[in-house]
Scaffold this motif. Structure first.
Motif, mmCIF file in Angstrom:
data_model
loop_
_atom_site.group_PDB
_atom_site.id
_atom_site.type_symbol
_atom_site.label_atom_id
_atom_site.label_comp_id
_atom_site.label_asym_id
_atom_site.label_seq_id
_atom_site.Cartn_x
_atom_site.Cartn_y
_atom_site.Cartn_z
ATOM 1 N N TRP A 91 3.721 42.830 6.247
ATOM 2 C CA TRP A 91 3.546 42.858 7.700
ATOM 3 C C TRP A 91 4.396 41.799 8.386
ATOM 4 N N MET A 92 4.519 40.623 7.763
ATOM 5 C CA MET A 92 5.365 39.593 8.351
ATOM 6 C C MET A 92 6.816 40.069 8.417
ATOM 7 N N GLN A 93 7.302 40.673 7.343
ATOM 8 C CA GLN A 93 8.668 41.188 7.333
ATOM 9 C C GLN A 93 8.837 42.287 8.373
ATOM 10 N N ARG A 94 7.839 43.149 8.489
ATOM 11 C CA ARG A 94 7.911 44.244 9.450
ATOM 12 C C ARG A 94 7.957 43.693 10.875
ATOM 13 N N ALA A 95 7.159 42.678 11.171
ATOM 14 C CA ALA A 95 7.128 42.095 12.511
ATOM 15 C C ALA A 95 8.459 41.436 12.857
ATOM 16 N N ALA A 98 11.063 44.022 13.561
ATOM 17 C CA ALA A 98 10.836 44.757 14.808
ATOM 18 C C ALA A 98 10.895 43.866 16.037
ATOM 19 N N GLY A 99 11.058 42.552 15.853
ATOM 20 C CA GLY A 99 11.094 41.642 16.984
ATOM 21 C C GLY A 99 9.738 41.402 17.614
ATOM 22 N N VAL A 100 8.671 41.627 16.848
ATOM 23 C CA VAL A 100 7.315 41.385 17.344
ATOM 24 C C VAL A 100 6.969 39.913 17.133
ATOM 25 N N PRO A 101 6.545 39.197 18.183
ATOM 26 C CA PRO A 101 6.161 37.795 18.008
ATOM 27 C C PRO A 101 5.070 37.653 16.954
ATOM 28 N N VAL A 102 5.280 36.756 15.998
ATOM 29 C CA VAL A 102 4.360 36.615 14.881
ATOM 30 C C VAL A 102 4.209 35.149 14.522
ATOM 31 N N SER A 103 3.020 34.754 14.097
ATOM 32 C CA SER A 103 2.787 33.397 13.590
ATOM 33 C C SER A 103 1.861 33.483 12.390
ATOM 34 N N GLY A 104 2.003 32.529 11.504
ATOM 35 C CA GLY A 104 1.218 32.532 10.280
ATOM 36 C C GLY A 104 2.089 32.885 9.092
ATOM 37 N N PRO A 105 1.468 33.242 7.992
ATOM 38 C CA PRO A 105 0.017 33.411 7.797
ATOM 39 C C PRO A 105 -0.719 32.076 7.740
ATOM 40 N N ALA A 106 -2.020 32.145 8.023
ATOM 41 C CA ALA A 106 -2.874 30.971 7.989
ATOM 42 C C ALA A 106 -4.221 31.368 7.399
ATOM 43 N N LEU A 114 -2.651 36.828 9.977
ATOM 44 C CA LEU A 114 -1.330 36.864 10.595
ATOM 45 C C LEU A 114 -1.544 37.223 12.065
ATOM 46 N N ARG A 115 -0.979 36.420 12.962
ATOM 47 C CA ARG A 115 -1.165 36.687 14.394
ATOM 48 C C ARG A 115 0.077 37.328 14.991
ATOM 49 N N LEU A 116 -0.146 38.414 15.738
ATOM 50 C CA LEU A 116 0.923 39.116 16.439
ATOM 51 C C LEU A 116 0.642 39.087 17.934
#
Length: 507
Positions: A91-95, A98-106, A114-116
């Protein structure tokens, strides 16, 4: 006892980006699209697992280009979806791709998160936890169900006690966070005393709904809460029966039955394919299908939307004849107001509704006024210049044929249309002016010999004299003006489409 979250509802200001994120990026299924049951002129989208099982559903009320809200106390601030624990890296790679703002994982509350950020700025958490789904989606990484919501509260103890009514019990305390757990999911209460209160608008969550086993449970809950302030009556939403209530700190809760579910009016294999209208609004279903914003599903051909000076919206019929009606609403209206009228004039026309940029006491207009019949001339000139530029960019950006454009304005939009015709010759060749008048204090010099205008005037319209002045000004500049008198006041009349079609036939 059936417990847990039934669905979560939020508000979006961009239907296409919303569909692209939730159905495209996240891989949820769009299981229902309806006119709103409180306001049928508001599109309501439902996403979930393959059949929209309770506990998998996130819904969105569409306030297209609506004002943004504010996240704060008395609101859901985050939603968490369960995904397979091994999928977090994917999911992190996918985000990122795709240019989706992402933070984490935590690690939070013992779970990997994982926060989107969705296109409206809503926080969507992907929680690595094995939670089964009754109706799996095709994408193996797709969320299985809702894992959690986070609520901001200035009284976590009172909010926690209230959630116990819906089958939740305290499971964990982590600093300011209190975790309440049901059989299937959790509510995280964040004690946030001193924080700002939430404000309604797009980009915020509206409410969280909890599962009720049946209608009897909903009615019993209403009786149990009869002395609680903010309780509503029981509502039949066709797909579930529910009631609404605010918990002590202000967050809106709903209590909704599992049945009958989303297959009550569509077969499971065709869920979400048809725009459905609430039973109470079937009499105007045709108008609503024109007014509600259109969107393309992921992978489908679509019209790219451009960032232009005026908010605008297209309605494209299945069998367009190539003509395009550019629609200018009256005071207090919006870009969709005149679409039903234009569709009655020509069901095969593409409709381009445009929103005025001026506001007066909270209502949309095309230009300012100082008094009811004294208008801000500088504002008219500035907005007319902006509209002239907008029309040019619309033609270039969307590949429209200028010869196929017909401009239709009503009331304040008609007044503005009359001003643009005279201030910017060449921009508009064909115009339908409904209850419009002359708002210019100075008569500009213009050659309008290539312009054709239909003026529809109400015989009891208190502003009729302004229409006569506009007729004179346009005629003296060389425009071919046809005037029709409708037995009406300032309001629109059923005769208007008849006169318009007669005029179009004779062009």
């Amino acid at each position: 006892m059936t417990t847990g979250i039934h669905h979560v509802t939020a508000l979006t200001r961009d239907v296409q980006r919303n569909v692209d994120f939730y159905a495209g990026f996240l891989g949820l299924r769009l299981v229902k699209q309806t006119g709103g049951y409180e306001d049928a002129e508001q599109l309501h989208l439902f996403y979930g697992d393959r059949i929209g099982s309770p506990g998998s559903i996130i819904t969105f009320l569409v306030w297209q280009e609506g004002a943004r809200g504010r996240v704060g106390l008395g609101q859901v601030s985050e939603i968490g979806f369960a995904v397979p624990p091994a999928s977090i890296g994917g999911w992190m790679q996918r985000a990122i791709a795709a240019g989706v703002p992402v933070s984490g994982p935590a690690r939070e509350m013992g779970e990997t998160v994982l926060r989107l950020r969705d296109p409206d700025g809503l926080t969507v958490k992907l929680v690595g936890v094995d939670l089964p789904t009754m109706a799996p989606l095709e994408d193996s990484l797709a969320p299985t169900r809702i894992r959690s919501v986070t609520i901001l509260t200035d009284d976590a103890r009172a909010t926690a006690a209230f959630t116990e009514r819906f089958g939740y019990r305290k499971a964990m305390q982590d600093g300011p966070h209190t975790r309440m757990a049901s059989e299937t999911d959790v509510i995280d209460l964040r004690q946030s005393a001193g924080f700002v209160t939430g404000g309604p608008g797009t980009g915020v969550f509206d409410h969280v709904a909890f599962r009720a086993p049946d209608a009897g449970a909903v009615r019993k809950m209403r009786l149990d809460l009869k002395d609680h302030s903010g309780l509503t009556n029981v509502h039949d939403r066709k797909y579930f029966l529910s009631l609404y209530v605010r918990e002590p700190a202000g967050t809106l809760f709903e209590y909704a039955t599992d049945a009958p579910g989303f297959t009550v009016d569509e077969a499971a294999e065709h869920l979400g394919e048809t725009l459905l209208i609430p039973p109470s609004d079937t009499g105007r279903a045709q108008d609503l299908r024109v007014m509600l914003p259109q969107f393309a599903r992921p992978g489908d051909e679509r019209r790219p939307m451009r960032d232009l000076p005026f908010v605008h919206r297209f309605y494209t019929p299945e069998d367009s004849d190539g003509s395009v009606y550019v629609l200018l609403h009256g005071t207090g209206g919006n870009e969709a107001d005149l679409m039903p009228l234009a569709a009655r004039i020509n069901a095969r026309a593409t409709l381009l509704g445009v929103r005025g940029r001026s506001t007066e006491e909270g209502t949309q207009r095309w230009f300012r006024r100082f008094e009811p019949e004294r208008f801000d001339q500088n504002d008219i000139n500035a907005e007319a210049a902006a509209f002239d530029y907008f029309v040019g960019e619309v033609i270039k950006s969307y590949g429209l044929d200028p010869a196929q454009l017909i401009f239709l304005g009503y009331s304040n939009g008609a007044n503005f249309l009359g001003a643009v015709i005279r201030l910017h010759p060449g921009t508009i060749q064909r115009a339908i002016v409904l209850r419009g008048g002359d708002v210019l204090e100075e008569t500009p010099s213009a050659d309008l010999s290539d312009v054709q205008v239909l003026l529809l005037t109400g015989t009891q319209d208190p502003f009729e004299r302004h229409g006569k002045r506009l007729e004179t000004a346009l005629t003296e500049s060389g425009a071919a003006v046809t005037v029709k008198h409708v037995e009406a006041g300032h309001d629109l009349s059923p005769e208007d489409p008849l006169f318009v079609n007669e005029w179009l036939t004779n062009l």
